[in-house]
Design a protein around this motif. Structure first.
Motif, short mmCIF file in Angstrom:
data_model
loop_
_atom_site.label_atom_id
_atom_site.label_comp_id
_atom_site.label_asym_id
_atom_site.label_seq_id
_atom_site.Cartn_x
_atom_site.Cartn_y
_atom_site.Cartn_z
N SER A 158 0.48 -12.30 7.06
CA SER A 158 1.61 -11.35 7.12
C SER A 158 2.02 -10.92 5.72
N LEU A 159 2.71 -9.79 5.64
CA LEU A 159 3.19 -9.31 4.34
C LEU A 159 4.17 -10.29 3.73
N TYR A 197 -4.70 -3.61 0.43
CA TYR A 197 -3.44 -2.88 0.52
C TYR A 197 -3.24 -2.08 -0.77
N SER A 209 -0.13 -0.14 -2.64
CA SER A 209 1.32 -0.08 -2.52
C SER A 209 1.96 0.48 -3.79
N LEU A 239 4.89 -6.20 -1.29
CA LEU A 239 4.42 -5.39 -0.17
C LEU A 239 5.51 -5.19 0.87
N SER A 240 5.57 -3.99 1.37
CA SER A 240 6.40 -3.65 2.54
C SER A 240 5.78 -2.42 3.18
N TRP A 241 5.95 -2.26 4.47
CA TRP A 241 5.25 -1.19 5.17
C TRP A 241 5.68 0.19 4.70
N ASP A 242 6.92 0.33 4.27
CA ASP A 242 7.39 1.63 3.82
C ASP A 242 6.93 1.97 2.40
N LEU A 278 3.70 1.22 1.35
CA LEU A 278 2.25 1.37 1.36
C LEU A 278 1.86 2.83 1.21
N ASN A 327 -2.78 3.29 5.19
CA ASN A 327 -3.07 2.13 6.02
C ASN A 327 -4.05 1.21 5.28
#
Length: 465
Positions: free
Chosen positions: A17-18, A191, A193, A198-201, A203, A206
């Motif tokens: 996981s991140l 990843y 970034s 790291l965070s999904w917003d 990146l 994908n």
């Protein structure tokens, strides 16, 4: 540095996981200042953990005798000056693996790896595949421990779970971003970034996923010792003290040259005095009138300072186990046994280093074997013997005499292993047998004895009428 975590709390280790990746990045960040200090001492830029080196000792008008580099370069030469030897056990064919190691230029790689181990106490080896039009070639690369971390479980086995490699990269518009690569036993996840955390917003796109064909985490942590300390890490204060002493010696010498002159009974004129051949000419009272001059200097005993410098160097060499080759005790003709006792501390230190280095080499052979077996080479890493040949002065004459004198009670298979350049004693014995057979044939021919497989016209019946 290896980061230990609870396996049960790690979740899916093939897709961390991140949050788990960020935790590992933060833990690794805490080790970077220490590693920076150690490498910067080797690089000639000494500083404390809470300081950032902005210049070199030369720019600061300081003396820096780089004893850190001396230790690392010497230890690297002792350890890997002679390449590691690989041989098969009980006649096993390991030629495919030997060929793979040669293509990797493994000797050069081991030199870089050992230099990093000696300086920083830990190093990482990344295994990857180079894909060409004709073949898929396994390769290795040394990764600076400041840019790589291995995550293991918190059991005594310290089983590798995955590895992380963060890298700050630059776009063509000179803006920067972070590429975080995660190596698991099944996948290689990349990843990209805006930030290291790291965070999904954050990146940029994908994450990309590649298959890992090694069937294991393709990253190996090599350790210099159990404590993961560099070869001069405990001597940083000694290095600082010696360089401070040398710097003060030079400053004292400069101050001596710039000594003050005191004039008694007269003063220098305000106008520029006359000169003859570049020497100043003054009108001064005679000695009878009480005029005199003398220099004021800071007196120091150079011999006493040298005694202190020698004491610091002696302690440094004693605690690093690196011999001082300028020591008079190494001069003259010395027997092999006498040299061994003088180098006993170094030999003991090298035995520790080689044992930990071999652990990493064994993991290396397993990873390479996995790829070779996929290609149908059928190589078992357990069939390979690893031999380190310490690069130290070697008295071959004494060893040959020992082999000769011990032939009645020591098998030749064992005694030939005493030679530093013999990797496979059985192969040497087979060569000796072939040589003896050939010598017997030559001797028989010289004495006119006909060999069984020879043919002579003298044996034929005469065909003349």
């Amino acid at each position: 540095m290896a980061i230990a975590i609870d396996r049960e709390m790690a979740g899916d280790i093939n897709n961390p996981s991140l949050e788990l990746i960020n935790y590992c990045l933060e833990e690794h960040e805490n080790e970077i200042p220490r590693l920076n200090v150690l490498f910067d001492y080797y690089d000639g830029k000494p500083h404390k953990i809470d300081q950032t080196p902005k210049d070199t000792p030369h720019d600061r008008d300081e003396i820096y005798v780089n004893n850190a580099k001396y230790v690392t370069d010497m230890m690297t030469g002792f350890m890997i000056g002679n390449p590691i030897a690989y041989s098969g056990t009980q006649g096993k064919d390991i030629q495919p693996l030997i060929d793979a190691l040669k293509k990797m230029k493994i000797s050069k790689h081991d030199t870089e790896l050992e230099k990093g181990l000696s300086a920083m106490g830990v190093g990482y080896e990344l295994h990857y595949l180079s894909v060409t039009e004709d073949a898929v070639i396994p390769k290795v690369a040394w990764i600076d421990p400041r840019g790589m971390m291995l995550v293991v479980d918190d059991t005594v086995e310290r089983t590798p779970l995955f590895a992380i490699r963060p890298r700050e990269k630059q776009k063509i518009d000179r803006s920067t971003y972070w590429e975080i690569t995660v190596y698991t036993s099944l996948w290689i996840i990349i990843y990209k970034s805006e930030t290291k955390k790291l965070s999904w917003d954050k990146l940029l796109n994908n994450p990309s996923v590649k298959e890992n064909l090694y069937n294991a985490v393709p990253v190996i942590e090599f350790r210099n010792n159990e404590e993961k300390q560099g070869d001069y890490e405990q001597q940083l204060s000694q290095i600082d003290a010696y360089n401070l002493l040398q710097t003060d010696r030079i400053k004292d010498k400069k101050n001596f040259v710039k000594a003050l002159m005191i004039l008694y009974g007269f003063t220098l004129p305000d106008e520029k005095p006359a000169e003859i051949n570049g020497s100043m000419v003054l009108n001064a009272p005679s000695k009878e009138d009480g005029g005199s001059a003398e220099f004021v200097t800071n007196t120091f005993q150079e011999s006493e300072v040298q005694v202190l410098a020698d004491a610091l160097l002696d302690d440094f060499h004693k605690t690093t186990y690196i011999p001082n080759l300028n020591d008079e005790n190494f001069a003259g003709t010395q027997s092999g046994e006498a040299m061994k006792f003088k180098l006993l501390g170094l030999l003991l230190a090298l035995s520790v280093k080689t044992s930990y280095f071999e652990d990493g080499v064994r993991q290396r052979l397993n990873l390479i074997s996995n790829i070779l077996n996929i290609k149908g080479k059928n190589v078992d890493a357990e069939d390979i013997e690893v031999k380190f040949k310490v690069n130290l002065p070697f008295n071959r004459k004494d060893v040959l005499e020992q082999i000769k004198e011990s032939m009645d009670f020591v098998p030749l298979l064992i005694s030939l292993g005493w030679l530093d350049d013999v990797d496979n004693p059985q192969e040497v014995i087979d060569m000796l047998k072939e040589q003896k057979i050939e010598n017997l044939k030559l001797q028989a021919k010289a004495w006119g004895v006909q060999a069984e497989d020879s043919h002579s016209d003298l044996d034929d019946e005469s065909t003349e009428g």
